[in-house]
Design an enzyme around this catalytic site. Structure first.
Site, PDB file in Angstrom:
ATOM      1  CG  HIS A 184      -0.254   0.005   2.542  1.00  0.00           C
ATOM      2  ND1 HIS A 184       0.294   1.142   3.101  1.00  0.00           N
ATOM      3  CD2 HIS A 184      -0.032  -1.005   3.439  1.00  0.00           C
ATOM      4  CE1 HIS A 184       0.806   0.859   4.273  1.00  0.00           C
ATOM      5  NE2 HIS A 184       0.640  -0.445   4.510  1.00  0.00           N
ATOM      6  CB  CYS A 200       1.610  -3.570   5.440  1.00  0.00           C
ATOM      7  SG  CYS A 200       0.023  -4.316   5.894  1.00  0.00           S
TER       8      CYS A 200
END
Length: 238
Positions: A184, A200
Protein backbone atom coordinates in the site's frame (compact mmCIF):
# COMPACT_ATOMS: atom_id res chain seq x y z
CA UNK A 1 -52.22 107.88 69.33
CA UNK A 2 -52.13 104.77 67.12
CA UNK A 3 -54.00 105.38 63.86
CA UNK A 4 -55.28 102.15 62.33
CA UNK A 5 -55.86 103.65 58.89
CA UNK A 6 -52.36 105.04 58.75
CA UNK A 7 -50.91 101.58 59.69
CA UNK A 8 -52.90 99.82 56.96
CA UNK A 9 -51.72 102.31 54.37
CA UNK A 10 -48.11 101.81 55.47
CA UNK A 11 -48.43 97.98 55.32
CA UNK A 12 -49.80 98.12 51.81
CA UNK A 13 -46.86 100.26 50.72
CA UNK A 14 -44.34 97.86 52.21
CA UNK A 15 -46.01 94.79 50.62
CA UNK A 16 -46.13 96.50 47.23
CA UNK A 17 -42.44 97.38 47.47
CA UNK A 18 -41.53 93.79 48.29
CA UNK A 19 -43.48 92.48 45.32
CA UNK A 20 -41.79 94.99 43.04
CA UNK A 21 -38.31 94.03 44.25
CA UNK A 22 -39.08 90.30 43.76
CA UNK A 23 -40.35 90.90 40.25
CA UNK A 24 -37.22 92.83 39.33
CA UNK A 25 -34.99 90.05 40.75
CA UNK A 26 -36.98 87.35 38.93
CA UNK A 27 -36.73 89.26 35.67
CA UNK A 28 -32.93 89.49 36.01
CA UNK A 29 -32.64 85.74 36.69
CA UNK A 30 -34.89 84.89 33.76
CA UNK A 31 -32.69 86.88 31.44
CA UNK A 32 -29.60 85.01 32.67
CA UNK A 33 -31.09 81.47 32.43
CA UNK A 34 -34.61 81.08 31.04
CA UNK A 35 -36.76 78.61 32.90
CA UNK A 36 -37.42 75.36 30.98
CA UNK A 37 -41.06 74.56 31.32
CA UNK A 38 -40.77 70.93 29.99
CA UNK A 39 -37.28 69.62 30.97
CA UNK A 40 -38.02 66.07 29.75
CA UNK A 41 -38.08 67.24 26.11
CA UNK A 42 -34.47 67.28 24.84
CA UNK A 43 -33.54 69.55 21.92
CA UNK A 44 -32.87 67.76 18.62
CA UNK A 45 -29.21 67.44 17.56
CA UNK A 46 -28.12 69.60 14.64
CA UNK A 47 -28.48 67.95 11.26
CA UNK A 48 -25.25 66.64 9.68
CA UNK A 49 -24.07 68.24 6.52
CA UNK A 50 -25.03 66.17 3.43
CA UNK A 51 -22.24 63.88 2.16
CA UNK A 52 -21.01 64.26 -1.43
CA UNK A 53 -22.42 61.68 -3.87
CA UNK A 54 -20.26 58.54 -4.21
CA UNK A 55 -20.41 56.58 -7.49
CA UNK A 56 -21.39 52.88 -7.23
CA UNK A 57 -18.48 50.52 -6.64
CA UNK A 58 -18.96 46.81 -7.49
CA UNK A 59 -18.39 44.36 -4.61
CA UNK A 60 -14.95 42.84 -4.43
CA UNK A 61 -14.46 39.73 -2.36
CA UNK A 62 -11.63 39.99 0.19
CA UNK A 63 -8.51 37.99 -0.51
CA UNK A 64 -7.05 35.56 2.00
CA UNK A 65 -3.60 34.07 2.29
CA UNK A 66 -3.82 30.31 1.94
CA UNK A 67 -1.81 27.82 3.93
CA UNK A 68 1.34 26.53 2.24
CA UNK A 69 0.80 23.45 0.12
CA UNK A 70 1.96 20.12 1.45
CA UNK A 71 3.98 19.76 -1.75
CA UNK A 72 6.25 22.55 -0.52
CA UNK A 73 7.28 20.39 2.41
CA UNK A 74 7.40 17.11 0.47
CA UNK A 75 10.07 14.67 1.61
CA UNK A 76 12.72 14.06 -1.04
CA UNK A 77 13.25 10.32 -1.50
CA UNK A 78 16.90 9.24 -1.49
CA UNK A 79 18.17 8.46 -5.00
CA UNK A 80 18.52 4.72 -4.39
CA UNK A 81 14.86 4.43 -3.40
CA UNK A 82 13.48 6.29 -6.39
CA UNK A 83 11.57 4.29 -8.99
CA UNK A 84 13.92 3.16 -11.76
CA UNK A 85 14.46 0.38 -14.28
CA UNK A 86 17.35 -1.88 -13.32
CA UNK A 87 19.08 -5.04 -14.50
CA UNK A 88 17.63 -7.94 -12.52
CA UNK A 89 18.32 -11.59 -13.18
CA UNK A 90 15.41 -13.88 -12.31
CA UNK A 91 13.55 -16.86 -13.69
CA UNK A 92 10.20 -15.45 -12.60
CA UNK A 93 7.74 -14.47 -15.32
CA UNK A 94 7.20 -10.85 -16.28
CA UNK A 95 4.61 -9.23 -14.04
CA UNK A 96 5.81 -11.02 -10.90
CA UNK A 97 6.45 -8.92 -7.79
CA UNK A 98 9.50 -9.76 -5.67
CA UNK A 99 9.85 -8.16 -2.24
CA UNK A 100 13.52 -7.89 -1.25
CA UNK A 101 12.86 -7.43 2.46
CA UNK A 102 16.50 -7.07 3.65
CA UNK A 103 17.34 -4.37 1.09
CA UNK A 104 13.91 -2.68 1.29
CA UNK A 105 13.24 -2.95 -2.46
CA UNK A 106 10.26 -4.14 -4.47
CA UNK A 107 10.96 -5.48 -7.97
CA UNK A 108 8.34 -5.66 -10.66
CA UNK A 109 9.73 -8.08 -13.22
CA UNK A 110 9.72 -6.72 -16.78
CA UNK A 111 11.48 -9.64 -18.49
CA UNK A 112 14.64 -9.73 -20.57
CA UNK A 113 16.77 -9.39 -17.43
CA UNK A 114 15.14 -6.17 -16.30
CA UNK A 115 12.83 -5.07 -13.53
CA UNK A 116 11.27 -1.91 -12.25
CA UNK A 117 12.61 -1.24 -8.77
CA UNK A 118 10.81 0.70 -6.03
CA UNK A 119 11.99 1.72 -2.58
CA UNK A 120 9.77 0.32 0.18
CA UNK A 121 9.23 0.27 3.92
CA UNK A 122 8.94 -3.17 5.56
CA UNK A 123 8.01 -4.74 8.87
CA UNK A 124 9.90 -3.77 11.98
CA UNK A 125 11.88 -6.30 14.00
CA UNK A 126 9.69 -9.28 14.82
CA UNK A 127 7.07 -8.40 12.18
CA UNK A 128 8.74 -9.45 8.95
CA UNK A 129 7.46 -12.49 7.07
CA UNK A 130 8.17 -14.42 3.89
CA UNK A 131 6.40 -16.67 1.44
CA UNK A 132 4.45 -16.65 -1.81
CA UNK A 133 1.09 -14.93 -2.12
CA UNK A 134 -1.02 -13.40 -4.86
CA UNK A 135 -2.93 -10.16 -5.21
CA UNK A 136 -6.55 -10.96 -4.37
CA UNK A 137 -8.00 -7.44 -4.29
CA UNK A 138 -7.13 -3.89 -5.32
CA UNK A 139 -8.52 -0.65 -3.86
CA UNK A 140 -8.08 3.05 -4.55
CA UNK A 141 -7.89 5.27 -1.45
CA UNK A 142 -8.72 2.27 0.71
CA UNK A 143 -10.38 2.45 4.10
CA UNK A 144 -8.41 1.04 7.02
CA UNK A 145 -9.75 -1.37 9.62
CA UNK A 146 -6.88 -2.43 11.91
CA UNK A 147 -6.98 -6.19 12.58
CA UNK A 148 -7.67 -7.40 16.14
CA UNK A 149 -4.02 -8.40 16.57
CA UNK A 150 -2.91 -4.82 15.91
CA UNK A 151 -5.58 -3.31 18.18
CA UNK A 152 -4.50 -5.66 20.97
CA UNK A 153 -0.96 -4.26 20.67
CA UNK A 154 -2.04 -0.67 20.10
CA UNK A 155 -5.46 -0.12 21.72
CA UNK A 156 -5.38 3.60 20.90
CA UNK A 157 -5.80 2.90 17.16
CA UNK A 158 -9.12 3.77 15.50
CA UNK A 159 -11.44 0.85 14.83
CA UNK A 160 -12.07 2.15 11.31
CA UNK A 161 -10.78 5.01 9.19
CA UNK A 162 -12.22 6.14 5.87
CA UNK A 163 -9.91 6.38 2.88
CA UNK A 164 -8.22 9.68 2.11
CA UNK A 165 -4.92 11.57 2.33
CA UNK A 166 -4.79 11.12 6.10
CA UNK A 167 -5.27 7.35 5.93
CA UNK A 168 -2.07 5.36 6.67
CA UNK A 169 -2.79 3.04 3.70
CA UNK A 170 -2.27 5.95 1.33
CA UNK A 171 -3.55 6.21 -2.23
CA UNK A 172 -3.70 2.54 -3.26
CA UNK A 173 -3.67 -0.92 -1.71
CA UNK A 174 -3.15 -4.44 -3.06
CA UNK A 175 -4.29 -7.18 -0.69
CA UNK A 176 -2.21 -10.33 -0.43
CA UNK A 177 -4.06 -13.65 -0.32
CA UNK A 178 -6.09 -14.23 2.83
CA UNK A 179 -3.48 -12.56 5.03
CA UNK A 180 -3.72 -9.27 6.90
CA UNK A 181 -0.84 -7.92 4.79
CA UNK A 182 -1.01 -5.44 1.92
CA UNK A 183 1.18 -3.56 -0.47
CA UNK A 184 0.00 0.00 0.00
CA UNK A 185 0.88 3.67 -0.09
CA UNK A 186 1.76 5.87 2.85
CA UNK A 187 1.22 9.39 4.12
CA UNK A 188 4.68 9.19 5.75
CA UNK A 189 7.12 9.05 2.81
CA UNK A 190 10.07 9.48 5.16
CA UNK A 191 9.56 5.86 6.30
CA UNK A 192 10.60 4.46 2.90
CA UNK A 193 13.74 2.38 3.34
CA UNK A 194 12.94 1.76 7.01
CA UNK A 195 11.55 -1.10 9.08
CA UNK A 196 8.54 0.39 10.80
CA UNK A 197 5.35 -1.45 9.78
CA UNK A 198 3.48 -4.38 11.28
CA UNK A 199 4.30 -6.51 8.22
CA UNK A 200 2.76 -4.57 5.35
CA UNK A 201 4.85 -3.32 2.43
CA UNK A 202 4.60 0.42 1.88
CA UNK A 203 5.58 2.67 -1.02
CA UNK A 204 5.20 6.38 -1.62
CA UNK A 205 1.77 7.31 -2.94
CA UNK A 206 3.28 8.14 -6.32
CA UNK A 207 5.05 4.79 -6.55
CA UNK A 208 2.13 2.71 -5.32
CA UNK A 209 -0.13 4.38 -7.89
CA UNK A 210 2.34 3.47 -10.63
CA UNK A 211 2.62 -0.14 -9.43
CA UNK A 212 -1.16 -0.37 -9.03
CA UNK A 213 -1.62 0.51 -12.70
CA UNK A 214 0.62 -2.41 -13.71
CA UNK A 215 -0.66 -5.09 -11.36
CA UNK A 216 -3.71 -7.29 -11.91
CA UNK A 217 -5.65 -9.42 -9.47
CA UNK A 218 -3.89 -12.78 -9.42
CA UNK A 219 -0.37 -11.30 -9.71
CA UNK A 220 2.23 -13.51 -8.01
CA UNK A 221 4.05 -11.92 -5.05
CA UNK A 222 7.25 -13.41 -3.62
CA UNK A 223 8.37 -12.09 -0.22
CA UNK A 224 11.99 -12.90 0.60
CA UNK A 225 12.91 -13.52 4.25
CA UNK A 226 14.98 -11.08 6.24
CA UNK A 227 17.70 -13.72 6.73
CA UNK A 228 18.41 -13.86 2.99
CA UNK A 229 20.18 -10.55 2.84
CA UNK A 230 21.60 -10.21 -0.65
CA UNK A 231 23.78 -7.65 -2.32
CA UNK A 232 22.00 -5.00 -4.37
CA UNK A 233 21.41 -7.01 -7.53
CA UNK A 234 19.83 -4.22 -9.50
CA UNK A 235 22.03 -1.82 -11.37
CA UNK A 236 20.21 1.04 -13.02
CA UNK A 237 19.71 0.86 -16.76
CA UNK A 238 18.00 4.24 -17.08
Amino acid sequence: MFNLDTFKTFSRAVAFGAVAVSAIAFAGTAKAAPVQLFPFFQPLPPLAAPQPFQPYQPYQAPTYQTEPSEDQDAVETPARFRRQTVAYATREAPGTIIIDTPNTYLYYVLGNGQALRYGIGVGRDGFTWSGVQSVTRKAEWPAWTPPPEMIARQPYLPRHMAGGPGNPLGARAMYLGGTIYRIHGTNAPDTIGKRVSSGCIRLTNDDVSDLYSRVNVGTKVIVLPMTERRADLGSATR
